[in-house]
Design an enzyme around this catalytic site. Structure first.
Site, PDB file in Angstrom:
ATOM      1  N   SER A   1       0.865  -1.179   0.000  1.00 35.74           N
ATOM      2  CA  SER A   1       0.000   0.000   0.000  1.00 35.74           C
ATOM      3  C   SER A   1       0.903   1.231   0.000  1.00 35.74           C
ATOM      4  CB  SER A   1      -0.849   0.010   1.271  1.00 35.74           C
ATOM      5  OG  SER A   1      -1.492   1.258   1.455  1.00 35.74           O
TER       6      SER A   1
ATOM      7  N   TYR B   1      -1.989  -1.011  10.222  1.00 37.35           N
ATOM      8  CA  TYR B   1      -1.925  -1.085   8.758  1.00 37.35           C
ATOM      9  C   TYR B   1      -0.525  -0.726   8.264  1.00 37.35           C
ATOM     10  CZ  TYR B   1      -3.770  -0.744   3.988  1.00 37.35           C
ATOM     11  OH  TYR B   1      -4.014  -0.936   2.652  1.00 37.35           O
TER      12      TYR B   1
END
Ligand SMILES: NC(=O)c1ccc[n+]([C@@H]2O[C@H](COP(=O)([O-])OP(=O)(O)OC[C@H]3O[C@@H](n4cnc5c(N)ncnc54)[C@H](O)[C@@H]3O)[C@@H](O)[C@H]2O)c1
Length: 261
Positions: free
Chosen positions: A145, A158
């Protein structure tokens, strides 16, 4: 000839978003699919869409939790039992987790996000790379990401997990290149999938999430969200033989967001 003619593509998180779009694209290009997800309804939905796009496609559906090592071993074994090989592996399942300042970020939440996003990617590589090493060929695409290459904020679990995915990718790529296996990661920015919709609802509330979305992409050089199909185009290329000499690379697909000062 189709890009994936005679080839087997295994996708985790195949029941939604980026995994679903990648499944449709790979099937259109001739792949036999093995699709893994925790969500059985999502898998059925993907199978239906795959069959609409590529009626001849062979599709194996496997319900599994990628954070459970035994379940991962099982989905890899079942794929090999059915198709005898794995040519492409889109190691993609993941969750965002709740957004919060580090001091307020729940420790259980941190553990949960890391278990799925990082341990799940590790288990997947651990068992799939064995198969590819024996074959002497294969391509792995891990989903990192922008949050795995930059600080985004409010995303301890995350960020830790996606930075970890980048590290795992580079480490394994260096190990397996000599066996004809390439391993790379993608670093998507904001792509409009059910995950991002849920995240916008956290920020803007149920009634105001679309406005929150416009605000969110106003800082993107392209002023829009990416589309799952745009990511699927990249993934399909990276999984194919055409990208065989791309190894250990982490490729942003974010409209230029991660390079903006
Ligand atoms: N959409 C974005 O903007 C974006 C940006 C950067 C990275 N990503 C990453 O892309 C990947 C796919 O996200 P998406 O946007 O398609 O989200 P999504 O929620 O639409 O799809 C994710 C899928 O993964 C499945 N999944 C979740 N936990 C699982 C588990 N433990 N075991 C098996 N399956 C599980 C879900 O059921 C779902 O079908 C994730 O790793 C995510 O972090 C997405």
């Amino acid at each position: 000839m189709s890009r994936f003619e005679g080839q087997v593509v295994l996708i985790t998180g195949g029941g939604s978003g980026l995994g679903q779009a990648a499944a449709i694209k790979a099937a259109k290009e001739g792949a036999k699919l093995s699709l893994v997800d925790l969500n059985e309804d999502g898998l059925q939905d993907t199978q239906k869409k795959v069959k609409e796009a590529a009626p001849e496609a062979e599709v194996l559906l496997l319900t599994a939790d990628v954070s459970n090592e035994e379940a991962v071993q099982h989905y890899v074994n079942e794929t090999v039992k059915t198709y005898d090989r794995i040519d492409g592996f889109f190691n993609n399942a993941g969750i965002e987790g709740k957004q919060n300042l580090t001091g307020d970020y729940g420790s259980d939440e941190f553990q949960k996000v890391v278990n799925i996003n990082l341990n799940g990617v590790f288990y997947g590589m651990k068992y799939v790379l064995d198969v590819m090493k024996k074959q002497g060929s294969g391509s792995v695409v891990n989903t990192a990401s922008v949050g795995g290459i930059r600080g985004v904020g409010n995303q301890s679990g995350y960020a830790a997990s996606k930075h970890g995915v980048v590290g795992l990718t580079r480490n394994s790529a260096v190990e397996y290149g000599e066996y004809g296996v390439s391993i790379k990661a993608i670093a998507p920015g904001a792509i409009m999938t059910p995950m991002v919709e849920a995240s916008l609802k956290q920020m803007g509330g149920e009634d105001n999430w679309e406005e929150a979305g416009k605000d969110f992409v106003s800082s993107n050089p392209m002023k829009r969200f990416g589309k799952p199909e745009e990511v699927a185009n990249l993934v399909s290329f990276l999984l194919s033989d055409e990208a065989g000499f791309i190894n250990a690379a982490v490729i942003p697909i974010d409209g230029g967001q991660s390079y903006k000062y």
